[in-house]
Design an enzyme around this catalytic site. Structure first.
Site, PDB file in Angstrom:
ATOM      1  N   SER A 278      29.314 -22.907  27.405  1.00 50.05           N
ATOM      2  CA  SER A 278      28.012 -22.489  27.929  1.00 50.05           C
ATOM      3  C   SER A 278      27.856 -20.988  28.119  1.00 50.05           C
ATOM      4  CB  SER A 278      27.718 -23.204  29.240  1.00 50.05           C
ATOM      5  OG  SER A 278      27.349 -24.540  29.003  1.00 50.05           O
TER       6      SER A 278
ATOM      7  N   LYS B  17      24.871 -19.400  26.504  1.00 50.00           N
ATOM      8  CA  LYS B  17      23.570 -19.216  27.146  1.00 50.00           C
ATOM      9  C   LYS B  17      23.298 -17.763  27.512  1.00 50.00           C
ATOM     10  CE  LYS B  17      23.270 -23.920  29.069  1.00 50.00           C
ATOM     11  NZ  LYS B  17      24.535 -24.539  28.663  1.00 50.00           N
TER      12      LYS B  17
ATOM     13  N   SER C 203      23.255 -24.490  34.332  1.00 51.85           N
ATOM     14  CA  SER C 203      23.687 -24.553  32.932  1.00 51.85           C
ATOM     15  C   SER C 203      22.956 -25.660  32.173  1.00 51.85           C
ATOM     16  CB  SER C 203      25.204 -24.762  32.852  1.00 51.85           C
ATOM     17  OG  SER C 203      25.701 -24.346  31.591  1.00 51.85           O
TER      18      SER C 203
END
Length: 543
Positions: A99, A102, A347
């Site tokens: 993640s 991101k 997230s």
């Protein structure tokens, strides 16, 4: 001292580089290893010097932990204000960032879409009005709002009723054509299909909660009154779009609670199996739907009925709204700068993918992953990160095909500090040991009782065999540092304690060679040991 911006992405050996130490100032590491052992779950490898050493040696010692045996690490630390490079280990090694993907997605979205960007959902009429009757079709048109709740569709229905329409002699047409028809990202795992964090992507969808888990429903299973009874199943929001095949059984009090709730492939049939004891807790699961456009249309149609608006025709999906249609109702989402909070703190994968497709639509007129990722690449190139030396195949990091380096993340973290929207973007990053979910996010149980608590901010990342943490922390002198830690190919249950140990080391460090740092606080609460997924992806909320 070398600046990170000057190192480029070539000529690095991948080994730890100590040639960039400051000439005028010596870094010290005064972390007491006993604190790290007790608080962060980290212990020094055999033979490690427990005394004071330089920053590179300290981080090297942490990376030498047995949990990283056979694994791969890419780590970069730089001074934020100057860009001076303080530490690097394999800075150009491309690893799976989970993640942390991101970070470029969110930064590009703030630049390309703007902090005040909103998503609108409209209801439009095509045809003629005869009093309270619309002789024609009613269109529900979405632009990708990942925060649309059942209550928002109810508000749209109320607006339609308030406009004087009580009957539609036509169809309900759901317009999701702002995005392409590709619903799932590249190389997403098939066994995640019914999981809410791997929901299908559409320009029209519904979130069941204010975490804004779009494209999913919340299923609650409660035991029956007596052994042998079927458990009771309810769904949020209330909808008949999904149906249930209840194979589970209630057993006597004290029996096993081993319920499984999973949607069958290609359908909206949710199978509930296993056992749950009388008086037990049952289960609560977030489950993705098949075809989120139909989900939104079903929730909206129910809302129309509740407000006395009858639609005589069938529901059809994927129909573009004609230019001559008249708007009857509209709903706008929160602005992007506010949407970043649930997106980054928790997230949220679906937010990342919707933003990616929206960027593609804005830049090239095509709401697709390929167009959106090209837009992200264009932004990265503009801030000095060569997109030709990384691979990004989705916006969220759910795909195991993503490959980025700690050096690239560090460059991005340095570059965004000059952006006019930086303050809002930084606010969206999780904060170490901040207990509120929408402040601490995925870091809210980590690094407590250390100088990194309420100091370090960063984006977490977790998939099986991949963990990452990249962000900002102030050292003992109050100077801000940029750090990126990407760890892969380990077999340990968790390497989060190693990430935390590095960040705490930075927080305790000082540029004054004469300074000493004493341990403070009772020690740190540690992250959960099972980190195959982001802690926020394990519902009910685990972090």
């Amino acid at each position: 001292m070398r600046r990170l911006a000057e190192t480029g992405e070539t000529g690095e050996t991948g080994e730890t580089n100590r040639s960039h130490k400051p000439r005028r100032r010596a870094w010290t590491w005064a972390v007491v290893l006993g604190v790290l052992v007790a608080g962060l779950g980290w212990s020094a490898p055999a033979g490690a010097d427990p005394g004071t050493s330089g920053l590179p040696e300290a981080i090297d010692t942490i990376l030498g932990d047995s949990r990283m045996e056979g694994g791969a690490a890419s780590v970069v630390v730089a001074e934020a204000a100057s860009g001076d490079l303080l530490y690097q280990h394999a800075p150009t090694s491309r690893l799976m960032p989970a993640s942390n993907t991101k970070l470029p997605t969110s930064a590009a979205a703030m630049e390309i879409l703007g902090p005040d960007h909103t998503f609108t959902t409209d209801v439009l009429a095509a045809g003629r009005r005869h009093g309270a009757t619309l002789k024609g079709d009613l269109y529900l048109r979405g632009t990708g709002d990942p925060t649309a709740l059942a209550a928002d569709y109810d508000s749209l229905a109320a607006q339609v009723a308030a406009s004087g329409v009580s009957r539609v002699d036509g169809r309900l047409l759901a317009d999701d054509t702002r995005f392409d028809r590709n619903r799932l990202g590249r190389a997403w795992a098939a066994d995640d299909e019914s999981s809410y964090y791997s929901a299908q992507i559409s320009a029209l969808s519904v979130a069941p909660d204010t975490d804004y888990d779009t494209g999913s429903v919340i299923v609650e299973v409660a035991p029956g009154a007596a052994a042998g009874d079927k458990p009771k199943v309810t769904v949020t929001p209330k909808t008949t779009y999904v149906n249930f095949d209840v194979r589970a059984t209630t057993v006597a009090a004290g029996g096993a609670n081993d319920l499984t709730v999973e949607r069958e492939h290609g359908t909206n049939t949710i199978v509930v199996s296993g056992t749950t004891p009388v008086g037990g807790s049952g289960a609560q699961e977030w489950v993705s739907v098949w075809e989120p456009t139909g989900y939104a249309a079903a929730v909206f149609r129910d809302a129309l009925t509740a407000h006395g608006v009858q639609v005589t025709g069938a529901t059809r999906l994927g129909r573009a709204t004609p230019a001559t249609a008249r708007r009857l109702a509209s709903h706008a989402s929160m602005p992007l700068k506010d949407l970043l909070i649930p997106f980054m703190k928790l997230s949220n994968n679906m937010h990342a993918e919707i933003l990616t497709k929206t960027m593609g639509l804005k830049v090239s007129g095509e709401g697709s992953w390929s167009a959106g990722l090209a837009a992200v690449s264009g932004y990265l190139k503009g801030v000095g990160v060569d997109p030709g030396k990384l691979r990004q195949v989705d916006g969220s990091g759910l795909s195991r095909m993503n490959n980025l380096t700690a050096g690239q993340f560090a460059k991005l973290l340095l570059a965004v500090r000059a952006e006019p929207w930086y303050a809002a973007w930084r606010t969206s990053l999780p904060v170490a040991c901040a207990p509120e979910r929408f402040v601490g996010g995925t870091l809210r149980t980590r690094m407590c009782g250390t100088p990194a608590a309420l100091n370090a901010v960063g984006k977490t990342g977790s998939l099986t065999g991949a963990s990452a943490l990249s962000g900002y922390v102030k050292d003992a002198d109050g100077r801000e540092l940029v750090y990126s830690i990407v760890l892969n190919n380990y077999l340990a249950a968790s390497v989060k304690p190693l990430e935390d140990a590095i960040v705490v080391t930075l927080a305790r460090s000082t540029a004054d060679a004469t300074a000493t740092v004493k341990p403070t606080g009772p020690g740190a609460r540690s992250a959960e040991r099972t980190t195959d997924l982001e802690c926020s992806w394990r519902k009910p909320a685990r972090c």
